[in-house]
Write a protein that holds these residues in place. Sequence first.
Motif, PDB file in Angstrom:
ATOM      1  N   GLN A   1      25.598 -39.948 -26.879  1.00 56.92           N
ATOM      2  CA  GLN A   1      26.614 -39.153 -27.575  1.00 56.92           C
ATOM      3  C   GLN A   1      26.805 -39.656 -29.007  1.00 56.92           C
ATOM      4  OE1 GLN A   1      30.097 -38.398 -25.223  1.00 56.92           O
ATOM      5  NE2 GLN A   1      31.339 -37.799 -26.995  1.00 56.92           N
ATOM      6  N   MET A   2      26.839 -40.978 -29.171  1.00 54.95           N
ATOM      7  CA  MET A   2      26.992 -41.542 -30.508  1.00 54.95           C
ATOM      8  C   MET A   2      25.772 -41.234 -31.374  1.00 54.95           C
ATOM      9  SD  MET A   2      29.045 -43.146 -32.525  1.00 54.95           S
ATOM     10  CE  MET A   2      30.272 -43.968 -31.488  1.00 54.95           C
ATOM     11  N   ASP A   3      24.598 -41.272 -30.784  1.00 56.78           N
ATOM     12  CA  ASP A   3      23.368 -40.987 -31.526  1.00 56.78           C
ATOM     13  C   ASP A   3      23.393 -39.569 -32.085  1.00 56.78           C
ATOM     14  OD1 ASP A   3      20.719 -41.852 -32.385  1.00 56.78           O
ATOM     15  OD2 ASP A   3      19.952 -40.376 -30.964  1.00 56.78           O
ATOM     16  N   GLN A   4      23.803 -38.596 -31.260  1.00 57.05           N
ATOM     17  CA  GLN A   4      23.887 -37.206 -31.720  1.00 57.05           C
ATOM     18  C   GLN A   4      24.901 -37.067 -32.849  1.00 57.05           C
ATOM     19  OE1 GLN A   4      23.945 -33.935 -28.780  1.00 57.05           O
ATOM     20  NE2 GLN A   4      23.743 -35.518 -27.235  1.00 57.05           N
TER      21      GLN A   4
ATOM     22  N   MET B   1      24.155 -36.156 -36.855  1.00 56.20           N
ATOM     23  CA  MET B   1      24.789 -35.016 -37.517  1.00 56.20           C
ATOM     24  C   MET B   1      25.517 -35.455 -38.779  1.00 56.20           C
ATOM     25  SD  MET B   1      28.097 -33.613 -37.867  1.00 56.20           S
ATOM     26  CE  MET B   1      28.983 -34.222 -36.428  1.00 56.20           C
ATOM     27  N   ARG B   2      26.230 -36.579 -38.711  1.00 57.53           N
ATOM     28  CA  ARG B   2      26.959 -37.071 -39.880  1.00 57.53           C
ATOM     29  C   ARG B   2      26.003 -37.485 -41.003  1.00 57.53           C
ATOM     30  NH1 ARG B   2      32.680 -38.243 -39.303  1.00 57.53           N
ATOM     31  NH2 ARG B   2      32.360 -39.073 -41.407  1.00 57.53           N
ATOM     32  N   ARG B   3      24.908 -38.142 -40.639  1.00 56.31           N
ATOM     33  CA  ARG B   3      23.943 -38.569 -41.657  1.00 56.31           C
ATOM     34  C   ARG B   3      23.303 -37.379 -42.351  1.00 56.31           C
ATOM     35  NH1 ARG B   3      21.897 -42.881 -37.311  1.00 56.31           N
ATOM     36  NH2 ARG B   3      23.285 -44.613 -37.890  1.00 56.31           N
ATOM     37  N   GLU B   4      23.039 -36.335 -41.594  1.00 59.45           N
ATOM     38  CA  GLU B   4      22.460 -35.130 -42.186  1.00 59.45           C
ATOM     39  C   GLU B   4      23.390 -34.513 -43.221  1.00 59.45           C
ATOM     40  OE1 GLU B   4      21.737 -32.753 -38.765  1.00 59.45           O
ATOM     41  OE2 GLU B   4      19.865 -33.780 -38.221  1.00 59.45           O
ATOM     42  N   ARG B   5      24.690 -34.770 -43.062  1.00 56.53           N
ATOM     43  CA  ARG B   5      25.691 -34.212 -43.971  1.00 56.53           C
ATOM     44  C   ARG B   5      26.141 -35.235 -45.028  1.00 56.53           C
ATOM     45  NH1 ARG B   5      28.874 -29.760 -41.885  1.00 56.53           N
ATOM     46  NH2 ARG B   5      27.718 -28.715 -40.234  1.00 56.53           N
TER      47      ARG B   5
ATOM     48  N   GLN C   1      32.558 -34.591 -32.068  1.00 59.77           N
ATOM     49  CA  GLN C   1      33.343 -35.812 -32.048  1.00 59.77           C
ATOM     50  C   GLN C   1      32.516 -36.982 -31.533  1.00 59.77           C
ATOM     51  OE1 GLN C   1      36.416 -36.157 -33.124  1.00 59.77           O
ATOM     52  NE2 GLN C   1      36.976 -34.026 -33.442  1.00 59.77           N
ATOM     53  N   PRO C   2      32.847 -38.190 -31.980  1.00 55.24           N
ATOM     54  CA  PRO C   2      32.219 -39.373 -31.390  1.00 55.24           C
ATOM     55  C   PRO C   2      32.795 -39.602 -30.000  1.00 55.24           C
ATOM     56  CG  PRO C   2      33.939 -40.036 -32.903  1.00 55.24           C
ATOM     57  CD  PRO C   2      33.832 -38.540 -33.024  1.00 55.24           C
TER      58      PRO C   2
ATOM     59  N   GLY D   1      31.920 -34.417 -44.174  1.00 56.65           N
ATOM     60  CA  GLY D   1      30.725 -33.645 -44.478  1.00 56.65           C
ATOM     61  C   GLY D   1      30.807 -32.176 -44.122  1.00 56.65           C
ATOM     62  N   PHE D   2      32.001 -31.614 -44.026  1.00 54.73           N
ATOM     63  CA  PHE D   2      32.129 -30.185 -43.761  1.00 54.73           C
ATOM     64  C   PHE D   2      31.715 -29.377 -44.991  1.00 54.73           C
ATOM     65  CE2 PHE D   2      35.162 -31.638 -40.480  1.00 54.73           C
ATOM     66  CZ  PHE D   2      34.663 -30.933 -39.399  1.00 54.73           C
ATOM     67  N   LYS D   3      31.044 -28.279 -44.748  1.00 51.33           N
ATOM     68  CA  LYS D   3      30.676 -27.364 -45.823  1.00 51.33           C
ATOM     69  C   LYS D   3      31.849 -26.420 -46.109  1.00 51.33           C
ATOM     70  CE  LYS D   3      26.652 -29.269 -45.624  1.00 51.33           C
ATOM     71  NZ  LYS D   3      26.314 -30.334 -46.599  1.00 51.33           N
ATOM     72  N   ASP D   4      31.798 -25.762 -47.252  1.00 51.81           N
ATOM     73  CA  ASP D   4      32.932 -24.928 -47.667  1.00 51.81           C
ATOM     74  C   ASP D   4      33.327 -23.866 -46.641  1.00 51.81           C
ATOM     75  OD1 ASP D   4      33.438 -26.315 -49.979  1.00 51.81           O
ATOM     76  OD2 ASP D   4      32.260 -24.995 -51.264  1.00 51.81           O
ATOM     77  N   PRO D   5      32.379 -23.133 -46.011  1.00 52.60           N
ATOM     78  CA  PRO D   5      32.794 -22.155 -44.989  1.00 52.60           C
ATOM     79  C   PRO D   5      33.518 -22.816 -43.817  1.00 52.60           C
ATOM     80  CG  PRO D   5      30.542 -21.739 -45.691  1.00 52.60           C
ATOM     81  CD  PRO D   5      30.927 -23.064 -46.279  1.00 52.60           C
ATOM     82  N   GLU D   6      33.090 -24.030 -43.440  1.00 52.67           N
ATOM     83  CA  GLU D   6      33.754 -24.746 -42.350  1.00 52.67           C
ATOM     84  C   GLU D   6      35.149 -25.198 -42.772  1.00 52.67           C
ATOM     85  OE1 GLU D   6      29.998 -26.845 -40.101  1.00 52.67           O
ATOM     86  OE2 GLU D   6      30.649 -27.664 -42.019  1.00 52.67           O
TER      87      GLU D   6
END
Length: 274
Positions: free
Chosen positions: A18-21, A25-29, A188-189, A231-236
């Motif tokens: 779960q932490m890996d996923q 995701m956070r690193r990608e953002r 969520q973590p 790391g949320f994008k503007d639409p989010e």
Amino acid sequence: MNIIKNSRTSWAEVWENQMDQWLRMRRERGADPDSAAFWNGLHIWETYMRYTNYPGLLLQEVLDGATESQTVLDIGAGTGSFTLPLARQVRWVTAVEPSSAQCNRLMQAAAAEEISNIAVIQKGWRSVSLEETGCHDMVVASYCLFMRDIVAAVHKMDQAARRKVFLVHLAGQDLQDAIRKLRGKKAQPPDHRLLLEVLKEMGLDPTTKVFSRSFSLPLHLQLEMFRSAQGFKDPEVRELEKALETSGRIVERNGEPWVSRTYQDALIAIEKES
């Protein structure tokens, strides 16, 4: 608990997956909470923390377990939410913090209060050795468990503690459902309930108290935190703002929109055998 565990999987493996996923995701953002560079660049953090009422009521629980003759190891010390209050009460505090910016803010705050019983080690917990930290009566690790190998991390904390380990981890917050709707299972973590299962699997006997923390802050600051810290994008961000508005959490204050937030912090205590 929205996690799946089969008979061949340990709770530690569930945590790791779960932490890996979540970290991927956070690193990608560009918002990796496991990176010192991320914290060094998060200039808005200090301003945001002034509003959050952190650590709130759980701080007294930690202070109640400390005496003036003791030493404390504060892991993931940040700008000193626990380090400074503990240093006013105990003999010595060693703070471990990987971010140079956070270390500088911590030491500036200590100097302003003429607190001189703090040593700072600018390293992450996985890279620091017990020879560097030494053993202490109490170990505190607050919101710094964003690591895949949680067993090794907690085992080292347990080794560093003579009397007690305090772990502070997320129990919940008011936007969990809205964030999960945007991001799915990666939203969520692992929360404190999964952490408790891991600790029990390790043969430890943790006790838990959950504290609720409410606070208000300017809406523009909260929206910027969504972007820069998570790391949320503007639409989010617009969707999250809509969720806050729909739930009645946005109010006008002196002609400016403010937002009210609620978090639940879990304080997990592990007593060492005397």
